[in-house]
Motif scaffolding. Sequence first.
Motif, PDB file in Angstrom:
ATOM      1  N   LEU A 101       0.689  -1.194  -0.164  1.00  0.00           N
ATOM      2  CA  LEU A 101      -0.126   0.072  -0.013  1.00  0.00           C
ATOM      3  C   LEU A 101       0.996   1.055  -0.114  1.00  0.00           C
ATOM      4  O   LEU A 101       2.113   1.281   0.446  1.00  0.00           O
ATOM      5  N   SER A 102       0.486   2.240  -0.703  1.00  0.00           N
ATOM      6  CA  SER A 102       1.153   3.700  -0.723  1.00  0.00           C
ATOM      7  C   SER A 102       0.169   4.755  -0.283  1.00  0.00           C
ATOM      8  O   SER A 102      -1.067   4.696  -0.271  1.00  0.00           O
ATOM      9  N   CYS A 103       0.583   5.659   0.459  1.00  0.00           N
ATOM     10  CA  CYS A 103      -0.007   6.934   0.834  1.00  0.00           C
ATOM     11  C   CYS A 103       0.751   8.029   0.624  1.00  0.00           C
ATOM     12  O   CYS A 103       1.811   8.323   1.173  1.00  0.00           O
ATOM     13  N   ALA A 104       0.354   8.780  -0.424  1.00  0.00           N
ATOM     14  CA  ALA A 104       0.826  10.064  -0.759  1.00  0.00           C
ATOM     15  C   ALA A 104       0.184  11.211  -0.217  1.00  0.00           C
ATOM     16  O   ALA A 104      -1.145  11.363  -0.112  1.00  0.00           O
ATOM     17  N   ALA A 105       1.263  12.045   0.523  1.00  0.00           N
ATOM     18  CA  ALA A 105       0.654  13.211   1.085  1.00  0.00           C
ATOM     19  C   ALA A 105       0.924  14.404   0.156  1.00  0.00           C
ATOM     20  O   ALA A 105       2.007  14.508  -0.364  1.00  0.00           O
ATOM     21  N   SER A 106      -0.031  15.192   0.155  1.00  0.00           N
ATOM     22  CA  SER A 106       0.045  16.659  -0.485  1.00  0.00           C
ATOM     23  C   SER A 106      -0.302  17.708   0.517  1.00  0.00           C
ATOM     24  O   SER A 106      -1.077  17.713   1.323  1.00  0.00           O
ATOM     25  N   GLY A 107       0.627  18.839   0.453  1.00  0.00           N
ATOM     26  CA  GLY A 107       0.230  20.062   1.038  1.00  0.00           C
ATOM     27  C   GLY A 107       0.527  19.863   2.721  1.00  0.00           C
ATOM     28  O   GLY A 107       0.188  20.606   3.443  1.00  0.00           O
ATOM     29  N   PRO A 120       9.228   3.036  13.879  1.00  0.00           N
ATOM     30  CA  PRO A 120       8.130   2.287  13.694  1.00  0.00           C
ATOM     31  C   PRO A 120       7.423   1.736  14.739  1.00  0.00           C
ATOM     32  O   PRO A 120       7.943   1.366  15.937  1.00  0.00           O
ATOM     33  N   THR A 121       6.137   1.433  14.676  1.00  0.00           N
ATOM     34  CA  THR A 121       5.661   0.626  15.740  1.00  0.00           C
ATOM     35  C   THR A 121       4.383  -0.250  15.087  1.00  0.00           C
ATOM     36  O   THR A 121       3.753  -0.013  13.989  1.00  0.00           O
ATOM     37  N   ILE A 165       6.292  -1.039   7.662  1.00  0.00           N
ATOM     38  CA  ILE A 165       5.882   0.402   7.487  1.00  0.00           C
ATOM     39  C   ILE A 165       7.233   1.251   6.861  1.00  0.00           C
ATOM     40  O   ILE A 165       8.236   0.803   7.702  1.00  0.00           O
ATOM     41  N   SER A 166       7.205   1.904   5.985  1.00  0.00           N
ATOM     42  CA  SER A 166       8.294   2.816   5.892  1.00  0.00           C
ATOM     43  C   SER A 166       7.776   3.813   4.933  1.00  0.00           C
ATOM     44  O   SER A 166       6.699   4.135   4.936  1.00  0.00           O
ATOM     45  N   GLU A 215       4.093  -2.613   3.589  1.00  0.00           N
ATOM     46  CA  GLU A 215       4.487  -3.711   2.777  1.00  0.00           C
ATOM     47  C   GLU A 215       3.769  -4.922   3.477  1.00  0.00           C
ATOM     48  O   GLU A 215       4.178  -5.032   4.819  1.00  0.00           O
ATOM     49  N   MET A 216       2.787  -5.739   2.703  1.00  0.00           N
ATOM     50  CA  MET A 216       2.008  -6.705   3.604  1.00  0.00           C
ATOM     51  C   MET A 216       2.521  -8.183   3.151  1.00  0.00           C
ATOM     52  O   MET A 216       2.191  -8.546   1.961  1.00  0.00           O
TER      53      MET A 216
END
Length: 125
Positions: free
Chosen positions: A20-26, A57-58, A69-70, A81-82
């Motif tokens: 999974l990816s999570c992209a942050a903006s702003g 991490p936790t 998690i990274s 990454e799962m």
Amino acid sequence: QVQLVESGGGSVQAGGTLRLSCAASGYTYSTYCWGWFRQAPGKEREEVAAIDSDGIPTYADSVKGRFTISQDKTKSTMYLEMNSLKPEDTAMYFCAAAGGKTIATLGGFGDFDLWGQGTQVTVSS
């Protein structure tokens, strides 16, 4: 506009892998915690993993040794990454951000004040 956008969900068989990816903006906090949460139908939302701006991490006990998690600060993106996925990992996965917090100072669920829209993960047996 400050937002988090998840991607990478899908359907896999037990034992499979997803990233999974999570992209942050702003997002302008220099100190923060990012977290992955999941919610299965009829169940409460639970924290899966978190990482702070120092890279600490936790993990929830249920995913230790299987999930990693990274983050890539240059891309303002967090990953999950799962591996060795189980049917009980099936849920909607959300990423979230807690500005001004570290793993050490994170109080809990309520500290996360920015949420993504979620991405579905389905693991079949």
